[in-house]
Motif scaffolding. Sequence first.
Motif, PDB file in Angstrom:
ATOM      1  N   ARG A  31     -12.460  65.182  -9.738  1.00 15.04           N
ATOM      2  CA  ARG A  31     -13.467  64.082  -9.116  1.00 15.04           C
ATOM      3  C   ARG A  31     -13.747  64.741  -7.640  1.00 15.04           C
ATOM      4  O   ARG A  31     -14.898  64.039  -7.250  1.00 15.04           O
ATOM      5  CB  ARG A  31     -12.606  62.681  -8.595  1.00 15.04           C
ATOM      6  N   ARG A  85     -19.143  67.046  -7.351  1.00 16.98           N
ATOM      7  CA  ARG A  85     -20.174  66.258  -7.541  1.00 16.98           C
ATOM      8  C   ARG A  85     -21.369  67.088  -8.096  1.00 16.98           C
ATOM      9  O   ARG A  85     -21.461  68.467  -7.946  1.00 16.98           O
ATOM     10  CB  ARG A  85     -20.847  65.915  -6.110  1.00 16.98           C
ATOM     11  N   THR A 109     -20.999  59.379   3.332  1.00 14.54           N
ATOM     12  CA  THR A 109     -19.950  59.054   2.083  1.00 14.54           C
ATOM     13  C   THR A 109     -18.841  58.281   2.536  1.00 14.54           C
ATOM     14  O   THR A 109     -18.336  58.252   3.587  1.00 14.54           O
ATOM     15  CB  THR A 109     -18.972  60.564   1.673  1.00 14.54           C
ATOM     16  N   ARG A 131     -15.459  56.428   1.442  1.00 12.29           N
ATOM     17  CA  ARG A 131     -14.202  56.689   0.451  1.00 12.29           C
ATOM     18  C   ARG A 131     -13.253  55.549   0.567  1.00 12.29           C
ATOM     19  O   ARG A 131     -12.648  55.342   1.625  1.00 12.29           O
ATOM     20  CB  ARG A 131     -13.536  57.989   0.699  1.00 12.29           C
ATOM     21  N   ARG A 150     -18.988  53.503  -8.174  1.00  9.57           N
ATOM     22  CA  ARG A 150     -18.131  54.534  -7.745  1.00  9.57           C
ATOM     23  C   ARG A 150     -18.679  55.874  -8.244  1.00  9.57           C
ATOM     24  O   ARG A 150     -19.186  56.166  -9.169  1.00  9.57           O
ATOM     25  CB  ARG A 150     -16.727  54.331  -8.253  1.00  9.57           C
ATOM     26  N   GLY A 151     -18.936  56.809  -7.197  1.00  9.48           N
ATOM     27  CA  GLY A 151     -19.408  57.968  -7.326  1.00  9.48           C
ATOM     28  C   GLY A 151     -20.991  58.120  -7.406  1.00  9.48           C
ATOM     29  O   GLY A 151     -21.572  59.247  -7.641  1.00  9.48           O
ATOM     30  N   ASP A 184     -17.155  56.381  -2.938  1.00 11.23           N
ATOM     31  CA  ASP A 184     -16.206  57.382  -3.544  1.00 11.23           C
ATOM     32  C   ASP A 184     -15.146  56.560  -3.556  1.00 11.23           C
ATOM     33  O   ASP A 184     -14.628  55.694  -2.704  1.00 11.23           O
ATOM     34  CB  ASP A 184     -16.206  58.529  -3.158  1.00 11.23           C
TER      35      ASP A 184
END
Length: 162
Positions: A69, A72, A80, A82, A109-110, A121
């Motif tokens: 994970r 990317r 970002t 998280r 997510r992501g 994330d």
Amino acid sequence: MSIEAPPARVDEVVSQALEAHSGSRGALLPILHAVQAELGHVPPSVVPVLADRLNLSTAEVHGVVTFYRDFRTTPPGRVTVRVCRAEACQAVGGQALLEHAVTSLGVARGETTPDGAVTLDEVFCLGNCALGPAVQVGDRLHGRVTPARLDALIGQTRGLGR
């Protein structure tokens, strides 16, 4: 809206990473980390290059990039966010906070928002267990984050043009 590095820059970064780790056993992970540290992601175009230079199959390199994970394959947003999904944060609303972030930002997510501002994330521990649910926005860690506070934190980063 995220910005891709020019191909010449990608080639330069990959060459430097390969040179720095040439001859090392298990060089793939350090090389991938070095590429991502410089470019913000591992462009899919480097997978066959690394496979060739490391005498691996393209599938092996692709498998490593997509398994972990931390890697990317697209450029991240300017900031970002998280959201912690570890047990301590889950027990105090971490899952609901993540669901709120998905709805509020309009991304899974992501993914990165269409304007390139925010990448969302999930992580499985931020080490802030006593103050869950924990969220990291950019480089700053926040504890006891509510949906309203998360919205405010994201709004502050967008307002700063980061």
